[in-house]
Write an enzyme that holds these catalytic residues in place. Structure first.
Site, PDB file in Angstrom:
ATOM      1  N   ASP A  17     -24.421  12.307  12.768  1.00  0.00           N
ATOM      2  CA  ASP A  17     -23.645  12.137  11.760  1.00  0.00           C
ATOM      3  C   ASP A  17     -24.015  11.643  10.561  1.00  0.00           C
ATOM      4  O   ASP A  17     -23.683  10.607   9.963  1.00  0.00           O
ATOM      5  CB  ASP A  17     -22.045  11.797  12.083  1.00  0.00           C
ATOM      6  CG  ASP A  17     -21.693  12.248  13.397  1.00  0.00           C
ATOM      7  OD1 ASP A  17     -21.473  13.532  13.337  1.00  0.00           O
ATOM      8  OD2 ASP A  17     -21.256  11.394  14.353  1.00  0.00           O
ATOM      9  N   GLU A 190     -13.723  18.575   9.870  1.00  0.00           N
ATOM     10  CA  GLU A 190     -13.693  17.035  10.354  1.00  0.00           C
ATOM     11  C   GLU A 190     -14.634  16.724   9.200  1.00  0.00           C
ATOM     12  O   GLU A 190     -15.428  17.473   8.452  1.00  0.00           O
ATOM     13  CB  GLU A 190     -14.062  16.797  11.505  1.00  0.00           C
ATOM     14  CG  GLU A 190     -15.387  17.367  12.233  1.00  0.00           C
ATOM     15  CD  GLU A 190     -15.586  17.159  13.496  1.00  0.00           C
ATOM     16  OE1 GLU A 190     -14.938  16.321  14.176  1.00  0.00           O
ATOM     17  OE2 GLU A 190     -16.310  18.076  14.001  1.00  0.00           O
TER      18      GLU A 190
END
Length: 540
Positions: A17, A190
């Site tokens: 991420d 997301e």
């Protein structure tokens, strides 16, 4: 000759991420840490080629209360931004993440004038879902950008993206949140972040889930409040259609512009292995094969702009080698392979499970260069773990420690561990049998099932040396009583259980760690001394 390319992954091992940011001539990336403490790894570069871990954003239990969180709970994708002389770090703490139901995901932001901290106490910024970010608009207004988690039955649990204004003076949310994006057919929307460029607002999201269908979607609008139109050739990055790519599961990232006007896209990806013996029994994954034995790693791709839309140079599939920016090369001193624990704090690349290292369970022995660790719960507990570990970041490594330990009960355990979660680990433990005789044994958990290998070695020395070798496919443990003569213990153990796809629990978001673990379930706090830990890369 300086490298004229970026070699992916730029930050290997469990570093997913990547939220990328440039401040002046310095580039930074924040990555997820889940249940490991301290939280949010911070990485620094000056050329996008060479990266160095410089610290963590969350270093106190008031910023990061993690005790009791589930495997792969805790810190999901953080977002790192900068405005008016301050770094902002937005994050959520996922306390409940199992099953298609409501999750518990309070979100916060901390601030600092220096990337090295100290970081402020956390300000709450809502709890719609995980992966919050802060967008700083040119007019001085600030907005929280959040994914929506919808726990109801018979709905898309990934409910889209909301925007809400944040008052920078009071650090309180203002007005009502507005849903600005519902996602695409890829679903799993997301990781939202917003970029403003040339009067366009670009919404960058991860979609497709973090498995083999992972992707990066881009949409744009003339307003941060939408409506957002999806990229005409979406997704802009995915390995979904190219199973030959060495990088798989590519998605989740953000844009950065160099000081020369060059553009890059950060993203996570994995380098899976394909062991033949598991093809018929593979548990997950799009192609019925592939195991991410190093976890999800940070990568970069080059970006070009056409008609005010970003495109990955070379196509949608992620590339191992990418043209480097026209910046002076800046290398860092390598991290030491062998660490002596003569004084605190822990080296930056070491972490503990769910709680910080404190003197009630671990002390630095300056005269020995070793740690004295008090045994606490066993590995199936989400509380009071005496485990200190660092990431496995390469396919060929050797890790070694020494342990001075005098166990008298089977309840006393200490040694070298390769750890993914409480459901997946290999632990070479020094313990005692029912007669109080000291012995060495390999114990492990595979898909949540605990077992003990039949090899049991009686040992007499107070100090034992423990080693594990990893070749990308298997782990082989060894031991020595004099550091010169090493003996194998147990068979070569498959890396598959220590991978993202290696068990049937679908929430596996971390990666392999190697370190030292001590347990005393008699409750008396037996205290072995664990010595230096070396983790050496043997080959590429």
């Amino acid at each position: 000759m300086p490298m004229n390319y970026i070699q992916n992954p730029i930050i290997p091992g469990f570093n997913p991420d990547p939220s990328i940011l440039r401040v002046g001539a310095d580039f930074y990336i924040a990555t997820s840490t889940f249940e490991w403490f301290p939280g949010i790894q911070l990485h620094h570069s000056r050329d996008l080629v060479n990266w160095k871990l410089i610290g963590h954003g969350l270093t106190s239990t008031t910023q990061l209360p993690l005790e009791g969180v589930e495997n792969s709970g805790g810190i999901y994708a953080p977002s790192l931004t900068y405005c008016d002389g301050e770094f902002w770090l937005a994050y959520s703490i996922v306390y409940a993440c199992r099953g298609e139901t409501w999750m518990s995901t309070p979100a916060y932001v901390v601030k600092s004038k220096d990337i090295n901290g100290p970081w402020s106490e956390p300000y709450p910024i809502g709890s719609f879902g995980f992966d919050p970010s802060i967008f700083h608009d040119a007019d001085g207004r600030k907005h929280v950008v959040h994914m929506i988690w919808d726990g109801r039955k018979h709905v898309n649990n990934f409910g889209g993206i909301v925007v809400q204004e944040l008052d920078p003076a009071s650090m309180e949310l203002v007005g009502k949140p507005k849903k600005v994006f519902s996602g695409t057919h890829l679903k799993g929307t997301e990781g939202p972040q917003v970029l403003r460029k040339d009067d366009w607002y670009y919404l960058v999201v991860a979609e497709g889930g973090t498995g083999y269908g992972h992707a990066i979607t881009v949409a744009r609008s003339r307003s941060v409040w939408g409506p957002f139109d999806v990229h005409p050739d979406n997704p802009i990055l995915t390995a979904y259609l190219d199973e030959t790519s060495l990088l798989q599961r590519a998605g989740h990232g953000f844009f950065v512009e160099t000081q020369n006007g060059e553009w890059y896209l950060s993203h996570l990806a994995t380098r899976p292995i394909y062991p033949e013996e598991y093809q018929k029994h593979y548990i997950g994954g799009r192609f019925g094969k592939g195991f991410s034995v190093l976890g999800r790693e940070s990568n970069l791709q080059q970006i070009e702009w056409r008609d005010d839309w970003p495109y990955v140079v070379g196509g949608k599939a992620p590339q191992i080698r990418v043209a480097a920016p026209k910046l002076p090369r800046h290398t860092w001193s390598p991290s030491p392979t062998r660490v002596n624990f003569d004084s605190g704090p822990l080296p930056t690349d070491f972490q503990t499970l769910r709680a910080p290292l404190t003197s009630d369970w671990a002390t630095f022995k300056a005269d020995l260069g070793k740690l004295r660790i008090v045994g606490r719960h066993f590995l199936n507990s989400n509380f009071q773990q005496s485990l200190i570990a660092r990431r496995i970041q390469h396919f060929n490594i050797q890790a070694e420690t020494e342990c001075t330990f005098l166990p008298t009960l089977p309840h006393h355990m200490a040694g070298l561990i390769v750890y993914y979660s409480s459901r997946s680990y290999y632990f070479l433990q020094i313990t005692a049998n029912d007669d109080g005789e000291k012995q060495l044994q390999l114990v492990y958990a595979d898909n949540g099932s605990y077992d003990e290998h039949s090899d049991v070695v009686s040992i007499n020395n107070d100090t034992i040396y423990l080693r594990v070798n990893f070749d990308g496919y298997r782990y082989q443990f060894r031991y020595s009583e004099d550091t010169k003569h090493w003996k194998r213990i147990g068979p070569a153990l498959s890396a598959v259980p220590i991978s993202d796809e290696g068990a049937d629990d679908i929430f596996r978001f971390t990666g392999p760690m190697v370190g030292m673990f001590v347990s005393d379930v008699s409750g008396k706090g037996n205290t072995p001394t664990l010595g230096t830990l070396s983790t050496e890369k043997i080959d590429d």
